[in-house]
Design a protein around this motif. Sequence first.
Motif: not given
Length: 250
Positions: A19, A22-23, A63, A66-67, A70-71, A76-77, A79
């Motif tokens: 997470f 990815a951020l 994880s 998934a991220w 998501f990102f 974006y933001q 799934f």
Amino acid sequence: MKYPLRDALAVAAGLLAPFLAALALLPLRTSVTHTNLALLLVVVVVAVAALGSRLGGALAALSAAAWFDFFHTEPYQSFHIQDRADVETAVLLLIVGLIVSQLAVRARVLEQVAVSGAGRLERLHAATRRVRLGAAPDDAVRQVREELVEVLGLDACRFEYGMLLGRPPRLEHDGSVQVAGWIWDLDRQGWPEGEIELRAVAHGRYQGRYMMTPRPGSLPPPLEDRLVAVDLADRAAAALDRAEPAREAL
């Protein structure tokens, strides 16, 4: 049952590290291809798996996928993935992450086995050298006692010269433990209560026994360590056996 701290840290890292990675990669979302971003997340999965936890490695792979979705995939933001190529990249990230994490865990396990085996071999070599160099029997007995405490994770250990009183639980030469003539199930029942006897025998002659007290609540060591303990006791017995003619002459 207590959960090992290392495994708990690996699980936490498996959930959080992808997470955070990815951020951190968000500024590169428009300048780096999705494939390269996925490869960078695989590196994070490998780093988590290097902690030695299969669960942590698997969670890191899940994880990361998934991220990444998501990102770094449109919309974006969310799934949800619209582009087929992004779907394939996310699936490959998950598959590769799972495979690589398991390989990393296996490599760490093999490294631990190699290090542990080298340690056992060194202990036996050291004990053998002491006997060959004619170390004083009492010194050999004391040094082996210290080795037994470390190898078996004991709370205490003492040596009784030439005594066979009572019928305490006994660590046999095949690594098993007998209690009142029956084989004790170490894997299911743990160490038996009280002191455990380990006899020191050389050339068929009984020289004494180590009386070992396991640490409360500790798990029995693996068979390999128990066999090393038996061999160490035999080395002490060999030192005593060599000194016996001199004692008889006196």
